[in-house]
Scaffold this active site. Structure first.
Site, PDB file in Angstrom:
ATOM      1  N   TYR A 125       0.812  -1.224   0.000  1.00 57.34           N
ATOM      2  CA  TYR A 125       0.000   0.000   0.000  1.00 57.34           C
ATOM      3  C   TYR A 125       0.845   1.275   0.000  1.00 57.34           C
ATOM      4  O   TYR A 125       0.655   2.149  -0.862  1.00 57.34           O
ATOM      5  CB  TYR A 125      -0.979  -0.001   1.170  1.00 57.34           C
ATOM      6  CG  TYR A 125      -1.968   1.129   1.112  1.00 57.34           C
ATOM      7  CD1 TYR A 125      -3.076   1.066   0.272  1.00 57.34           C
ATOM      8  CD2 TYR A 125      -1.786   2.287   1.869  1.00 57.34           C
ATOM      9  CE1 TYR A 125      -3.988   2.113   0.193  1.00 57.34           C
ATOM     10  CE2 TYR A 125      -2.689   3.335   1.801  1.00 57.34           C
ATOM     11  CZ  TYR A 125      -3.786   3.242   0.965  1.00 57.34           C
ATOM     12  OH  TYR A 125      -4.677   4.284   0.891  1.00 57.34           O
ATOM     13  N   LYS A 129       1.131   4.094  -3.146  1.00 55.52           N
ATOM     14  CA  LYS A 129       0.880   5.530  -3.008  1.00 55.52           C
ATOM     15  C   LYS A 129       2.142   6.336  -3.328  1.00 55.52           C
ATOM     16  O   LYS A 129       2.068   7.433  -3.901  1.00 55.52           O
ATOM     17  CB  LYS A 129       0.391   5.842  -1.598  1.00 55.52           C
ATOM     18  CG  LYS A 129      -1.001   5.314  -1.298  1.00 55.52           C
ATOM     19  CD  LYS A 129      -2.047   5.913  -2.219  1.00 55.52           C
ATOM     20  CE  LYS A 129      -3.448   5.480  -1.851  1.00 55.52           C
ATOM     21  NZ  LYS A 129      -4.468   6.061  -2.762  1.00 55.52           N
TER      22      LYS A 129
END
Length: 219
Positions: A125, A129
């Site tokens: 994750y 990003k």
């Protein structure tokens, strides 16, 4: 400057739905374009709702001829089912939106990212990003604003057990999140939305990163 046009992607999410209301009620914008997969279910004289195929955004490039772009797109692995599908929603779509908006003359791009965004992270994750931020930074805008909130509080359409448990801890023992731990304090989606709207009304050239504690102060 009055008479601006805003475009929002992710208008049905936790931050996006709050941001949409701020934009619709703002005197600075005469029109708010919402690019969505399905109808939002609201009516407003400023709202220009565009139901699009996010895999074919180039076919609708004229709708990206706006002043300010707000991107709050994002999903979860539970909803996306695979990392590849999640990457498409969280990275590929925002990058295409940014490129189209830049090519159509948009001046400002405001993006919701994540507190731990890091393109070199071994964890999926934050790495995702971080890669998104890298791509957005390469796209020319007068102003690029990246918001990195901590754990988000607010009512979602889907139930997230881990998020609910963490939110309970944050709200019951807020004194733990002071000093060097302040950046980990949970934040309301509405607070992030307000900070994004406020940042868009300032002429701050180049790239600005807004960490969670600064977002709290702005909102």
């Amino acid at each position: 400057m009055a008479g601006k046009t805003a475009l929002i992607a992710g208008a049905t999410g936790l931050i996006g739905k709050e941001l949409l209301q701020f934009l619709l009620n703002a005197n600075e914008y005469d029109k708010v374009v919402a690019v969505v997969r399905r109808p939002i279910g609201i009516e407003h004289p400023k709202l220009d709702e565009r139901i699009v195929d996010f895999d074919q955004l180039e076919q609708d490039k004229e709708i990206f001829s706006v002043d300010d772009v707000f991107c709050a797109l994002g999903t979860t692995i539970k909803k996306a089912k695979t990392k590849e599908a999640m990457w498409k929603i969280d990275v590929d779509y925002p990058v295409v939106i940014a490129r189209l908006a830049s090519s159509q003359g948009a001046k400002k791009f405001l993006l919701v990212s994540s507190m731990n965004a890091d393109p070199e992270s071994p964890i999926f994750y934050p790495k995702m990003k971080g890669k998104l931020e890298e791509e957005i930074r390469r796209i020319p805008f007068d102003t690029t604003a990246i918001f990195r909130p901590s754990l988000l509080l607010g009512e979602r359409e889907e139930f997230r057990l881990g998020e609910k448990a963490a939110a309970a801890i944050f709200t019951k023992v807020p004194f733990l999140f002071t000093g060097p731990f302040k950046k980990y304090k949970a934040i309301e989606g509405r607070t992030v939305a307000l900070a994004m709207y406020q940042a868009a009304q300032k002429d701050v050239p180049g790239l600005t990163i807004y960490p969670s504690e600064r977002i709290q102060e702005m909102g």
